[in-house]
Enzyme design. Sequence first.
Site, PDB file in Angstrom:
ATOM      1  N   MET A 126      -3.678  10.527  -1.971  1.00 42.72           N
ATOM      2  CA  MET A 126      -4.273  11.545  -1.124  1.00 42.72           C
ATOM      3  C   MET A 126      -3.818  12.907  -1.684  1.00 42.72           C
ATOM      4  SD  MET A 126      -3.604   9.548   2.429  1.00 42.72           S
ATOM      5  CE  MET A 126      -2.360   8.510   1.640  1.00 42.72           C
ATOM      6  N   MET A 147     -11.722   5.052   5.093  1.00 40.43           N
ATOM      7  CA  MET A 147     -10.685   5.594   5.975  1.00 40.43           C
ATOM      8  C   MET A 147     -11.177   5.561   7.413  1.00 40.43           C
ATOM      9  SD  MET A 147      -8.082   6.339   4.128  1.00 40.43           S
ATOM     10  CE  MET A 147      -7.108   7.225   5.351  1.00 40.43           C
ATOM     11  N   HIS A 189       0.866  -1.193   0.000  1.00 43.24           N
ATOM     12  CA  HIS A 189       0.000   0.000   0.000  1.00 43.24           C
ATOM     13  C   HIS A 189       0.899   1.238   0.000  1.00 43.24           C
ATOM     14  CE1 HIS A 189      -3.684   2.259   1.052  1.00 43.24           C
ATOM     15  NE2 HIS A 189      -2.935   2.940   1.881  1.00 43.24           N
ATOM     16  N   MET A 223       0.967  11.516  -0.875  1.00 42.12           N
ATOM     17  CA  MET A 223       0.386  12.730  -0.289  1.00 42.12           C
ATOM     18  C   MET A 223       1.026  13.965  -0.927  1.00 42.12           C
ATOM     19  SD  MET A 223       0.418  11.593   3.707  1.00 42.12           S
ATOM     20  CE  MET A 223      -0.110   9.951   4.195  1.00 42.12           C
ATOM     21  N   ASP A 278       1.250   5.149   0.125  1.00 40.62           N
ATOM     22  CA  ASP A 278       0.522   6.355   0.553  1.00 40.62           C
ATOM     23  C   ASP A 278       1.128   7.600  -0.079  1.00 40.62           C
ATOM     24  OD1 ASP A 278      -0.074   4.842   3.685  1.00 40.62           O
ATOM     25  OD2 ASP A 278      -1.595   5.518   2.264  1.00 40.62           O
ATOM     26  N   HIS A 336      -2.531   4.685  -3.032  1.00 36.92           N
ATOM     27  CA  HIS A 336      -3.584   5.461  -2.357  1.00 36.92           C
ATOM     28  C   HIS A 336      -3.240   6.929  -2.543  1.00 36.92           C
ATOM     29  CE1 HIS A 336      -5.500   6.639   1.801  1.00 36.92           C
ATOM     30  NE2 HIS A 336      -6.125   7.190   0.764  1.00 36.92           N
TER      31      HIS A 336
HETATM   32  C1  DX5 Z   1      -3.053   7.640   6.292  1.00 36.19           C
HETATM   33  C2  DX5 Z   1      -2.701   6.516   5.323  1.00 36.19           C
HETATM   34  C3  DX5 Z   1      -2.673   5.180   5.986  1.00 36.19           C
HETATM   35  C4  DX5 Z   1      -1.696   5.105   7.153  1.00 36.19           C
HETATM   36  C5  DX5 Z   1      -1.769   3.749   7.811  1.00 36.19           C
HETATM   37  O1  DX5 Z   1      -3.347   8.807   5.561  1.00 36.19           O
HETATM   38  O2  DX5 Z   1      -3.616   6.456   4.260  1.00 36.19           O
HETATM   39  O3  DX5 Z   1      -2.378   4.179   5.009  1.00 36.19           O
HETATM   40  O4  DX5 Z   1      -0.381   5.322   6.676  1.00 36.19           O
HETATM   41  O5  DX5 Z   1      -0.926   3.780   8.945  1.00 36.19           O
HETATM   42  P1  DX5 Z   1      -1.522   3.336  10.377  1.00 36.19           P
HETATM   43  O6  DX5 Z   1      -1.894   1.875  10.248  1.00 36.19           O
HETATM   44  O7  DX5 Z   1      -0.374   3.559  11.341  1.00 36.19           O
HETATM   45  O8  DX5 Z   1      -2.728   4.190  10.640  1.00 36.19           O
HETATM   46 ZN    ZN Z   2      -3.396   4.711   2.947  1.00 36.48          ZN
END
Ligand code: DX5
Ligand code: ZN
Length: 218
Positions: A66, A135, A31, A35, A33, A64
């Site tokens: 964001m 989420m 996964h 941002m 992330d 993912h």
């Molecule tokens: C938050 C991310 C998650 C996060 C998960 O914005 O989308 O994927 O990194 O990390 P934990 O499990 O520590 O919440």
């Molecule tokens: Zn995520």
Amino acid sequence: MLIAPSMLCADFSCLGEEARALEQAGADWLHWDVMDGHFVPNLTHGPLPVKALREHSDMFFNAHLMISHPVQYVDGFIEAGADLICAHIEAEDDVTEFLERVRGADRQSGIAISPDTPLDDLRSLLPMLDLVLVMSVFPGFAGQSFIEGSIERVAEVRALCEAEGWGAMHVQIDGGVSDQNAGALAAAGADVFVSGSWFFKHSGGYAGAVAALRACEA
Ligand code: DX5
Ligand code: ZN
């Protein structure tokens, strides 16, 4: 149950070794992330690490996004080799154009929904989705606390998918997931589990974390 460790919590100085260790430990997806510092008050990375790892890992890559403008950046993740690309329903761009671009490139598509967003707009998007990401924290950081009520949200999303004839839809949960809530989340209808801080800090290592989550399966 599909287990998708959040690479945000991995050791970025040795991502290749991390991916190999996660695969050997029995994780299913990676996964990523992404941002942009606008949609969320944090900045991580673009497609570069996804592309760098693609030649070294056969794991399923789940991006993912964001970010405010997923349409503008989606091609980079398609070229990088992401298998499933997910944007937020709250993004500034037209998410249907994003979904068309992803599916037009024969990749799987997903929509993420933040904890305070009503589910109303999800129904019309279901025919274009392979995954709905629920989420259980507000997006932006790993290590946050699981938001109570997220289990009920998962059940609502699963019920909506079933009612609309999309029973095979992946329902992914992301944020504060651990072996303390995975069982209830699975019973509510989640089938893809993202975990970051709990997973990477597990005393039993990656294999221990995978085993602890799998033990939660109904
Ligand atoms: C938050 C991310 C998650 C996060 C998960 O914005 O989308 O994927 O990194 O990390 P934990 O499990 O520590 O919440
Ligand atoms: Zn995520």
